[in-house]
Design a protein around this motif. Structure first.
Motif, mmCIF file in Angstrom:
data_model
loop_
_atom_site.group_PDB
_atom_site.id
_atom_site.type_symbol
_atom_site.label_atom_id
_atom_site.label_comp_id
_atom_site.label_asym_id
_atom_site.label_seq_id
_atom_site.Cartn_x
_atom_site.Cartn_y
_atom_site.Cartn_z
ATOM 1 N N ARG A 75 100.301 5.830 -55.075
ATOM 2 C CA ARG A 75 100.017 4.788 -56.073
ATOM 3 C C ARG A 75 99.437 3.539 -55.411
ATOM 4 N NH1 ARG A 75 97.700 3.086 -60.144
ATOM 5 N NH2 ARG A 75 98.713 1.435 -61.305
ATOM 6 N N LEU A 76 99.977 3.153 -54.261
ATOM 7 C CA LEU A 76 99.457 1.972 -53.565
ATOM 8 C C LEU A 76 98.035 2.205 -53.053
ATOM 9 C CD1 LEU A 76 102.673 0.874 -51.637
ATOM 10 C CD2 LEU A 76 101.618 -0.285 -53.598
ATOM 11 N N VAL A 77 97.710 3.443 -52.690
ATOM 12 C CA VAL A 77 96.337 3.781 -52.287
ATOM 13 C C VAL A 77 95.410 3.659 -53.492
ATOM 14 C CG1 VAL A 77 94.828 5.659 -51.502
ATOM 15 C CG2 VAL A 77 96.979 5.202 -50.306
ATOM 16 N N GLU A 78 95.853 4.187 -54.651
ATOM 17 C CA GLU A 78 95.066 4.069 -55.894
ATOM 18 C C GLU A 78 94.760 2.610 -56.219
ATOM 19 O OE1 GLU A 78 96.902 5.911 -59.301
ATOM 20 O OE2 GLU A 78 97.216 7.786 -58.203
ATOM 21 N N LEU A 79 95.752 1.748 -56.005
ATOM 22 C CA LEU A 79 95.583 0.317 -56.276
ATOM 23 C C LEU A 79 94.749 -0.384 -55.199
ATOM 24 C CD1 LEU A 79 99.254 -0.472 -57.368
ATOM 25 C CD2 LEU A 79 97.233 -0.479 -58.859
ATOM 26 N N GLU A 80 94.434 0.361 -54.136
ATOM 27 C CA GLU A 80 93.669 -0.148 -52.992
ATOM 28 C C GLU A 80 94.416 -1.233 -52.225
ATOM 29 O OE1 GLU A 80 89.709 -1.122 -54.341
ATOM 30 O OE2 GLU A 80 89.292 0.959 -54.867
ATOM 31 N N TYR A 81 95.763 -1.125 -52.202
ATOM 32 C CA TYR A 81 96.603 -2.053 -51.451
ATOM 33 C C TYR A 81 96.880 -1.541 -50.040
ATOM 34 C CZ TYR A 81 97.725 -4.261 -55.965
ATOM 35 O OH TYR A 81 97.671 -4.896 -57.185
ATOM 36 N N VAL A 82 96.838 -0.210 -49.866
ATOM 37 C CA VAL A 82 97.048 0.385 -48.544
ATOM 38 C C VAL A 82 95.959 1.409 -48.279
ATOM 39 C CG1 VAL A 82 99.558 0.028 -48.570
ATOM 40 C CG2 VAL A 82 98.614 2.204 -49.330
ATOM 41 N N GLU A 83 95.774 1.700 -46.996
ATOM 42 C CA GLU A 83 94.784 2.697 -46.597
ATOM 43 C C GLU A 83 95.307 3.472 -45.403
ATOM 44 O OE1 GLU A 83 91.283 0.501 -45.493
ATOM 45 O OE2 GLU A 83 92.346 -0.641 -43.968
ATOM 46 N N GLN A 84 94.779 4.674 -45.251
ATOM 47 C CA GLN A 84 95.151 5.502 -44.113
ATOM 48 C C GLN A 84 94.232 5.171 -42.946
ATOM 49 O OE1 GLN A 84 95.894 9.626 -45.078
ATOM 50 N NE2 GLN A 84 94.997 10.243 -43.135
ATOM 51 N N ILE A 85 94.828 5.110 -41.753
ATOM 52 C CA ILE A 85 94.050 4.868 -40.541
ATOM 53 C C ILE A 85 94.408 5.934 -39.505
ATOM 54 C CG2 ILE A 85 93.789 2.380 -40.908
ATOM 55 C CD1 ILE A 85 96.077 1.980 -38.836
ATOM 56 N N ALA A 86 93.572 6.066 -38.491
ATOM 57 C CA ALA A 86 93.823 7.048 -37.439
ATOM 58 C C ALA A 86 95.057 6.655 -36.637
ATOM 59 C CB ALA A 86 92.612 7.139 -36.523
ATOM 60 N N GLY A 87 95.815 7.666 -36.265
ATOM 61 C CA GLY A 87 96.994 7.446 -35.425
ATOM 62 C C GLY A 87 96.679 7.757 -33.976
ATOM 63 N N LYS A 88 97.736 7.889 -33.184
ATOM 64 C CA LYS A 88 97.577 8.179 -31.757
ATOM 65 C C LYS A 88 96.965 9.553 -31.522
ATOM 66 C CE LYS A 88 101.376 5.214 -30.448
ATOM 67 N NZ LYS A 88 102.773 5.136 -30.801
#
Length: 144
Positions: A75-88
């Motif tokens: 839901r937070l991704v839909e709202l564009e409040y969070v995003e996925q980033i690359a990890g280690k």
């Protein structure tokens, strides 16, 4: 003496139970002004204050199962409040606040600061520090 200790413990936890539900209900009312609820707010709080995290890290922080966090994050991704980033490594999926998410957090923080201030009316800074220490010790005893 033992009876008084038992009664005190019972009173502590009775008061905790009596505090929790009204606090959460009122917090959700305050958050609803920003179209959020407590679980979403807790994630925004964590990412704002501690930086990027995996879903497992957030689940552990909140003390809930990963599927619960996965739905909230979606839901937070839909709202564009969070995003996925690359990890280690390629398997690690980390989440972070977007610039919109940081802005929303800062706006909501003003509402929550006022709400929390109202909740603590008449309680001194020293008493608040005592409460914090006591709650930390109780939590530590619970998660041994």
């Amino acid at each position: 003496m033992e009876v008084n200790l038992i009664q005190s413990a019972q009173k502590v936890f009775y008061q905790l139970i009596m505090l929790y539900r009204p606090f959460e209900n009122q917090l959700n009312i305050e958050l609803s002004k920003h179209n959020l609820h407590r679980a979403q707010w807790t994630i925004l709080y964590y990412l704002y204050n501690f930086g990027s995290a995996t879903l497992v890290e957030i689940a552990n922080y909140q003390g809930v199962e990963k599927p619960t966090i996965t739905r909230t994050f979606a839901r937070l991704v839909e709202l564009e409040y969070v995003e996925q980033i690359a990890g280690k490594d390629k398997r690690e999926k980390r989440m972070q606040l977007t610039s919109l998410g940081r802005s929303i957090y800062e706006q909501v923080r003003v509402t929550i600061d006022q709400f929390e201030e109202d909740c603590l009316k008449g309680i001194s800074e020293e008493e608040q520090q005592d409460i914090i220490q006591i709650m930390e010790r109780v939590r530590s005893n619970l998660i041994k």
